[in-house]
Write an enzyme that holds these catalytic residues in place. Sequence first.
Site, PDB file in Angstrom:
ATOM      1  N   CYS A   7     -17.500 -34.328  31.417  1.00  0.00           N
ATOM      2  CA  CYS A   7     -16.693 -33.245  31.977  1.00  0.00           C
ATOM      3  C   CYS A   7     -17.496 -32.542  33.065  1.00  0.00           C
ATOM      4  CB  CYS A   7     -16.332 -32.255  30.860  1.00  0.00           C
ATOM      5  SG  CYS A   7     -15.359 -30.850  31.418  1.00  0.00           S
ATOM      6  N   HIS A  19      -7.530 -35.177  28.381  1.00  0.00           N
ATOM      7  CA  HIS A  19      -8.761 -34.409  28.633  1.00  0.00           C
ATOM      8  C   HIS A  19      -8.425 -33.162  29.468  1.00  0.00           C
ATOM      9  CE1 HIS A  19     -13.199 -34.118  29.539  1.00  0.00           C
ATOM     10  NE2 HIS A  19     -12.692 -33.372  30.499  1.00  0.00           N
ATOM     11  N   GLU A  20      -7.656 -33.361  30.549  1.00  0.00           N
ATOM     12  CA  GLU A  20      -7.298 -32.229  31.416  1.00  0.00           C
ATOM     13  C   GLU A  20      -6.336 -31.278  30.702  1.00  0.00           C
ATOM     14  OE1 GLU A  20      -9.168 -31.753  33.887  1.00  0.00           O
ATOM     15  OE2 GLU A  20      -9.992 -33.777  33.796  1.00  0.00           O
ATOM     16  N   HIS A  51      -7.995 -28.709  28.690  1.00  0.00           N
ATOM     17  CA  HIS A  51      -8.488 -27.565  29.474  1.00  0.00           C
ATOM     18  C   HIS A  51      -7.451 -26.449  29.565  1.00  0.00           C
ATOM     19  CE1 HIS A  51     -12.462 -28.665  30.835  1.00  0.00           C
ATOM     20  NE2 HIS A  51     -12.037 -29.841  31.269  1.00  0.00           N
TER      21      HIS A  51
END
Length: 193
Positions: free
Chosen positions: A107, A149-150, A153
Site C-alpha cells: 500500500c 483494497h481501495e 480505504h
Amino acid sequence: MILPIVAYGNPVLRKVAEEIGPDYPGLKELIANMWETMYASNGVGLAAPQINKSIRLFVVDSVQIFEAMEDEEEKQEYPGDEGAKKVFINAYVKELNGKPWAYNEGCLSIPKIREDITRAESVTIEYEDENFQTHTDTYTGITARVILHEYDHIEGKLFIDHLPALKRQLLKRKLNDISSGKIKVDYKMSFSR
C-alpha cells in the site's frame, strides 16, 4: 498535480468516507490529480483518503498489471480478468464470491511492507463513474483484489487489518517508523507527527 500520499498513522485513513455528489468542488481536477499521483507513485489504485480527503472516491488501473506480465501463461492464471481502468465514486460492495485466495499486497500509505492477504475471488460492486452514471459490475482475480483494497480505504480499513493479530504485532515497529516519518520513499508523502 502530484499530491502527497498520507502515511499510516493519519486519522483520515481510519474514517468511513462520505458520499459526494456531482457538485463536489473541483472533482474533475481532483480525479486527474489522483491519476497523476497514482502513476507517479507506481501504484495500481489510489483512494481519496490516501490524499487526505475523506470521500468515497477511488481510481484503479489494473490493466497495467497485465501489460507488465511477461508471458501468456501468467495471464492464464487469471481467466476472465483483463484488468480495468476506472473511477469509482460512492461505491458499495454488493457481493463477494469465489474461493478466497492469498496474494502479496502492499500500500502506498504503508510503504516497504508487503504481506500475503486473503480476499474473495470476485466482487460485485455498485458505484458511480466520473459522470455520476450508476453501474453494478462484477470483477474477478487481480482486478477484484485491487478494487477491494481501495474499497477498504473508503471504509476506514487497511490491508494490514486482514492479518492475524500476532503478525500485526510483529509489524508494530515498522508501522511506528512509517507514522513518525522515519522512512524514505521515492514519492511525495505526508506524515502526521
